[in-house]
Scaffold this motif. Structure first.
Motif: not given
Length: 486
Positions: A121-135
């Motif tokens: 699941l964490k690896s899929q977060l790399n496909t989204y543009r997120l701020s450091e806080n949201d990440y």
């Protein structure tokens, strides 16, 4: 006031050898193999392999052993070395054979390593543009997902934990916003807070055709009616035909209620059942065999025999040599006890399972559970003249491979019940008839427990409604209302 008196008391105590045998008997094949490896590691006098020494002098007598220990003195050890050595010098080539079956080979189950569910699941977060806080919030939410794929905690609690543990100060609204992003990850439905939300997320991914729209409306606005199968209320509320409702319900039933369990990369260990026995039908007769992994090739290490032989031939014996021989003697005794316990285990397993097989011969020849006879532990114990506890240890956690699949041995035991003809029948027979009756019922009008009791009574099994309910629950079958289908 003090006084002295003599009391005579009879008591029975189990010897260490008997305790060891009982512990070995109750172990299934895989656990027995682990116990065998442990014993070989701890006792260097015990050896295993393709060579087996048939040595009549290796037979150990408990009486001789107890008498010998009583005469032992650590300062002046007198040991009968001949008791541990054989006069028969048999060449090694006569003790070797190459005709071993496949069961004798060492088998191990390989386990594949891979990416964990959370890492996936964490690896899929790399496909989204997120701020450091949201990440960081998203990572924390993923860490809160359980094996089934759900987040079981409230968002307020998660917001508090973020502040205390991650030093991230946020509110419920922001956490929920990031959670909507987590819901877009694969597999569909992951990160849901309950079953209703999990199904709704999956339906949203399937499109907007009329059937999907109806299914979404049912899950979102009529989830309680759906779970309780109040189909008439659903038909009335949404003004649809039975066929349309049936299609929508089929779509819902094909969804995955546990998205975490469908992840192909999980590394949870899968349990493998290893049958302890095999029953085959050969020319109309039953044939029983014990798994070869329960009959290891064990013998006393030849190196220890050589040490004792060298000690015997030495004329002048030092204290260190006597101490070494005492150690060797203890290890040899332990090795002989263990080998004898393994042999007795094999015999006990075969005798017990053979009695069970012949007692339930009609079932093993036909595979029909209605042919199972009422059988309790005492029936087998009386037949083979063993204690009930021994039969229980053999039947517990052991499996037998039959022509009809691998079965747990204790499933063949059942209580008896008298039918209308005065004959004793197994409760398993009644459960099987109940199961067949429920499977063949009209799913539009499922049979209630009262009607099932009446049907069983007509078939010659007069049992009460509450007994029917108990058997139905044991068969993991829901009540009539929850078995209803359109």
């Amino acid at each position: 006031m003090l006084k002295q008196q003599f009391n005579l008391k009879l008591s029975q105590k189990l010897s260490p050898q008997q305790i060891q045998l009982m512990k070995l008997i109750q172990l299934p094949t895989q656990a027995f193999e682990q116990r065998l490896k442990q014993e070989i590691e701890e006792n260097p006098a015990l050896d295993t392999g393709k060579e087996k020494t048939e040595n009549p002098d290796d037979e150990f007598s408990n009486e001789n052993q107890e008498e010998e220990y009583a005469n032992d003195d650590t300062n002046d050890i007198e040991i009968n070395i001949d008791e541990y050595l054989s006069d028969d010098e048999i060449p090694n080539y006569r003790l070797q054979a190459n005709n071993y079956s496949a069961d004798d080979d060492d088998k191990s189950v390989p386990y594949a390593s891979g990416t964990s569910f959370n890492q996936h699941l964490k690896s899929q977060l790399n496909t989204y543009r997120l701020s450091e806080n949201d990440y960081q919030i998203a990572v924390f939410l993923i860490g809160s997902i359980d094996e089934s794929g759900y987040i079981r905690r409230s968002l307020d609690d998660i917001a508090d934990d973020l502040a205390f543990t991650q030093n991230i100060y946020t509110d419920k609204t922001q956490v929920e916003k990031v959670l909507m992003l987590v819901h877009q990850l694969d597999p569909a439905g992951v990160g849901a807070r309950n079953l209703q939300e999990c199904l709704h997320i999956q339906l949203q991914r399937k499109g907007l055709n009329p059937t999907m729209v109806l299914a979404q409306r049912i899950i979102e606005h009529s989830f309680e009616h759906f779970t309780k199968k109040h189909y008439k209320k659903l038909l009335s509320k949404y003004s649809v035909s039975e066929e349309q409702l049936k299609d929508a319900i089929e779509e819902i039933e094909h969804l995955n209620p546990k998205p975490g369990g469908s992840f192909a990369g999980n590394t949870r260990i899968v349990e493998h059942v290893v049958p302890d026995f095999t029953i085959r039908i050969v020319e109309g007769e039953l044939e029983l065999s014990l798994n070869g992994r329960n009959a290891p090739e064990l013998h006393v290490s030849g190196a220890y025999n050589d040490m004792l032989r060298g000690y015997k031939e030495t004329k002048k014996k030092t204290k260190s040599q006597k101490d070494a021989v005492q150690f060797i003697k203890q290890k040899l005794d332990a090795a002989k006890w263990f080998i004898e316990a393994v042999k007795q285990r094999q015999q006990t397993l075969m005798i017990t399972m053979s009695a069970i097989m012949h007692y339930q011969k009609d079932y093993f020849l036909s595979g029909d559970e209605r042919h199972l006879k009422p059988m309790i532990l005492k029936d087998i114990a009386d037949e083979i003249e063993m204690d009930v506890s021994t039969i229980s240890r053999v039947a517990n956690s052991k499996y037998v491979d039959t022509p009809y699949g691998t079965k747990l041995i204790k499933e063949f035991f059942s209580e008896s019940m008298t039918n209308d003809q005065g004959e004793e029948v197994s409760t398993r027979e009644i459960k099987k008839i109940l199961e067949i009756t429920i499977e063949n019922e009209d799913k539009r009008k499922p049979l209630t427990d009262e009607k099932l009791a009446a049907i069983l009574k007509e078939k010659g099994y007069p049992i009460a409604r509450r007994t029917v309910a108990k058997y139905r629950e044991q068969l993991d079958m829901p009540v009539a209302r929850l078995r209803k289908k359109i």
